[in-house]
Motif scaffolding. Sequence first.
Motif, PDB file in Angstrom:
ATOM      1  N   HIS A 183       0.829  -1.206   0.000  1.00 54.08           N
ATOM      2  CA  HIS A 183       0.000   0.000   0.000  1.00 54.08           C
ATOM      3  C   HIS A 183       0.860   1.251   0.000  1.00 54.08           C
ATOM      4  O   HIS A 183       1.979   1.248   0.513  1.00 54.08           O
ATOM      5  CB  HIS A 183      -1.023  -0.011   1.141  1.00 54.08           C
ATOM      6  CG  HIS A 183      -0.450   0.052   2.523  1.00 54.08           C
ATOM      7  ND1 HIS A 183      -0.288   1.238   3.196  1.00 54.08           N
ATOM      8  CD2 HIS A 183      -0.016  -0.912   3.370  1.00 54.08           C
ATOM      9  CE1 HIS A 183       0.197   1.000   4.402  1.00 54.08           C
ATOM     10  NE2 HIS A 183       0.386  -0.302   4.531  1.00 54.08           N
ATOM     11  N   ASP A 232       5.874   2.899   6.390  1.00 53.72           N
ATOM     12  CA  ASP A 232       4.734   1.971   6.305  1.00 53.72           C
ATOM     13  C   ASP A 232       3.779   2.567   5.294  1.00 53.72           C
ATOM     14  O   ASP A 232       3.066   3.503   5.627  1.00 53.72           O
ATOM     15  CB  ASP A 232       4.083   1.820   7.677  1.00 53.72           C
ATOM     16  CG  ASP A 232       2.777   1.027   7.617  1.00 53.72           C
ATOM     17  OD1 ASP A 232       2.492   0.417   6.577  1.00 53.72           O
ATOM     18  OD2 ASP A 232       2.041   1.039   8.621  1.00 53.72           O
ATOM     19  N   GLU A 272      -5.271   1.547   2.576  1.00 50.43           N
ATOM     20  CA  GLU A 272      -5.034   0.406   3.460  1.00 50.43           C
ATOM     21  C   GLU A 272      -5.192   0.815   4.919  1.00 50.43           C
ATOM     22  O   GLU A 272      -5.719   0.073   5.736  1.00 50.43           O
ATOM     23  CB  GLU A 272      -3.641  -0.184   3.226  1.00 50.43           C
ATOM     24  CG  GLU A 272      -3.428  -1.550   3.868  1.00 50.43           C
ATOM     25  CD  GLU A 272      -2.966  -1.509   5.316  1.00 50.43           C
ATOM     26  OE1 GLU A 272      -3.019  -2.552   5.993  1.00 50.43           O
ATOM     27  OE2 GLU A 272      -2.554  -0.436   5.812  1.00 50.43           O
ATOM     28  N   GLU A 273      -4.727   2.019   5.215  1.00 52.31           N
ATOM     29  CA  GLU A 273      -4.734   2.479   6.613  1.00 52.31           C
ATOM     30  C   GLU A 273      -6.141   2.709   7.151  1.00 52.31           C
ATOM     31  O   GLU A 273      -6.324   2.895   8.352  1.00 52.31           O
ATOM     32  CB  GLU A 273      -3.877   3.740   6.768  1.00 52.31           C
ATOM     33  CG  GLU A 273      -2.390   3.539   6.453  1.00 52.31           C
ATOM     34  CD  GLU A 273      -1.687   2.585   7.418  1.00 52.31           C
ATOM     35  OE1 GLU A 273      -2.310   2.152   8.410  1.00 52.31           O
ATOM     36  OE2 GLU A 273      -0.515   2.253   7.174  1.00 52.31           O
ATOM     37  N   MET A 333       6.362   2.593  14.253  1.00 50.58           N
ATOM     38  CA  MET A 333       5.394   2.495  13.160  1.00 50.58           C
ATOM     39  C   MET A 333       4.224   3.453  13.371  1.00 50.58           C
ATOM     40  O   MET A 333       3.761   3.629  14.480  1.00 50.58           O
ATOM     41  CB  MET A 333       4.907   1.046  13.108  1.00 50.58           C
ATOM     42  CG  MET A 333       4.010   0.714  11.974  1.00 50.58           C
ATOM     43  SD  MET A 333       3.778  -1.090  11.991  1.00 50.58           S
ATOM     44  CE  MET A 333       2.051  -1.191  11.665  1.00 50.58           C
ATOM     45  N   HIS A 334       3.799   4.064  12.280  1.00 50.78           N
ATOM     46  CA  HIS A 334       2.694   5.047  12.250  1.00 50.78           C
ATOM     47  C   HIS A 334       3.059   6.378  12.892  1.00 50.78           C
ATOM     48  O   HIS A 334       2.185   7.220  13.088  1.00 50.78           O
ATOM     49  CB  HIS A 334       1.418   4.502  12.889  1.00 50.78           C
ATOM     50  CG  HIS A 334       0.683   3.551  11.990  1.00 50.78           C
ATOM     51  ND1 HIS A 334      -0.655   3.286  12.136  1.00 50.78           N
ATOM     52  CD2 HIS A 334       1.086   2.833  10.921  1.00 50.78           C
ATOM     53  CE1 HIS A 334      -1.039   2.417  11.207  1.00 50.78           C
ATOM     54  NE2 HIS A 334       0.019   2.123  10.462  1.00 50.78           N
TER      55      HIS A 334
HETATM   56 MN    MN Z   1      -0.055   0.870   8.722  1.00 52.40          MN
END
Ligand code: MN
Length: 478
Positions: free
Chosen positions: A115, A275, A305-306, A451-452
């Motif tokens: 993604h 990501d 995707e998120e 992440m994020h």
């Molecule tokens: Mn993610």
Amino acid sequence: MNENKTQGQQLLDKLNFKLKNAWEKTEEVEKAKAFEFCQEYKTFLHKAKTDREFEAEVEKLAKQNGFISMEQIRKSNKKLVPGMKVYHINRKKSAVLGVIGKAPIREGVNIIGAHIDSPRIDMKQNPIYEDTGMVLLKTHYYGGIKKYQWVTIPLSIHGVIVKADGSSINVVIGEDETDPVFTITDLLPHLAADQMQKKMSEGITGEGLNLLFGSIPYNDEKIKDKVKLNILNLLHEKYGVLEEDFISAELEIVPSFKAKDVGFDKSLVGAYGQDDRVCSYTALKALLDMDNISKTAVCILTDKEEIGSVGNTGAESTLLENFIASLCYLGNETYNEMMTRECLANSKMLSADVNPGVDPNYEGVQDKRNASYLGKGLVIQKYTGVRGKVGGSDANAEFIGELRKILNDNGIIWQPAELGKVDQGGGGTIAQYVANLGVDVIDCGVAILSMHSPFEITSKIDIYICYKAYKAFWENQQ
Ligand code: MN
Ligand code: MN
């Protein structure tokens, strides 16, 4: 060396499964290539901070590398033959690319999907307001963010404004050295007694994520919101837009800092949006290198995707199915629906996404025996989901066996992992949506820290290994 080892040591070497440190197991010349590869990766990240920007880069690179658009092939009444390279851009937000192999399409294709959207902060459709002599913009965050990470950092605005006459304007503010940046403010500690007592998830609220946008008033005593009028005037001068035009705009707020080397040894990459751009970039690069392959290689890069892979640009859409149908239709003299169905049922896919690496600062959220580590190679994740694998994708053992063989045969260092401790949390990827079509799918990608967050961390050796793994999958999967 073996003769110096005891029988037990030799037996241990033979039977025991042990993770490898990829830095230790990689030759100097390959390490240099990893550094070089990541140099380009960092430059790419700066050019592609949003889904739309990523797609623009995909289109550019595809054309440079001899890919022809699916529409063009359809119009010219040409047939697809082995060696041809095709691409399709979907609404400037998602894309599919293919390199035609020699084997009949009914035998299936090899897909890598990733993604290209990342968690961020979106501008609301009626964003501009004035308060206490300042203009702020209302926002609604996109994807799973920890809100407190997004205040008091320099932010940029990227996106598109579609005007009433249908014309559109691309907006990028905050990336050039001479550009202004924007920010979301936070309370000083001296007055934060109440705030500091709150839960971290409540200390900064969603409606509190308002972007500081300006403070000079328009010079007219008769006007009420003078600063807002001045900003509207500046926006009109620069872009020719009216306040109403924001209703048909997609403006995304992202960190303005550039991708950087992290660590004294420069072994890591720190950047926003890794990501899943670390996997989408490596997959794209691997596809651009494909030539003379037996099975057709397909790379799908999706948006949304998120927020659950929804909509007509997400992985749940018909994008992949339609692309496969086009490959079947344009690659054969006659076409029927069963070709597409057969092709999908015989296809294999790597769902290329990141996996949270073990972070020494946050022990206890992962099962260390089934977690990924930075610098230990490609992460293979059999299943996703939450509380008993619910809502996840679960790869078949036979397919994992095939993948293991390809990786081992090609000297690619890998590690198995799941997302976190059982019942601690979980998540999903695009895997399940493609698995629903009958495709064998497994998640695999790069381990990541923070992440994020606005500044995610990956290891350079993992990034390079991931690229080599994706290449090996396309070249060797039968
Ligand atoms: Mn993610
Ligand atoms: Mn992801």
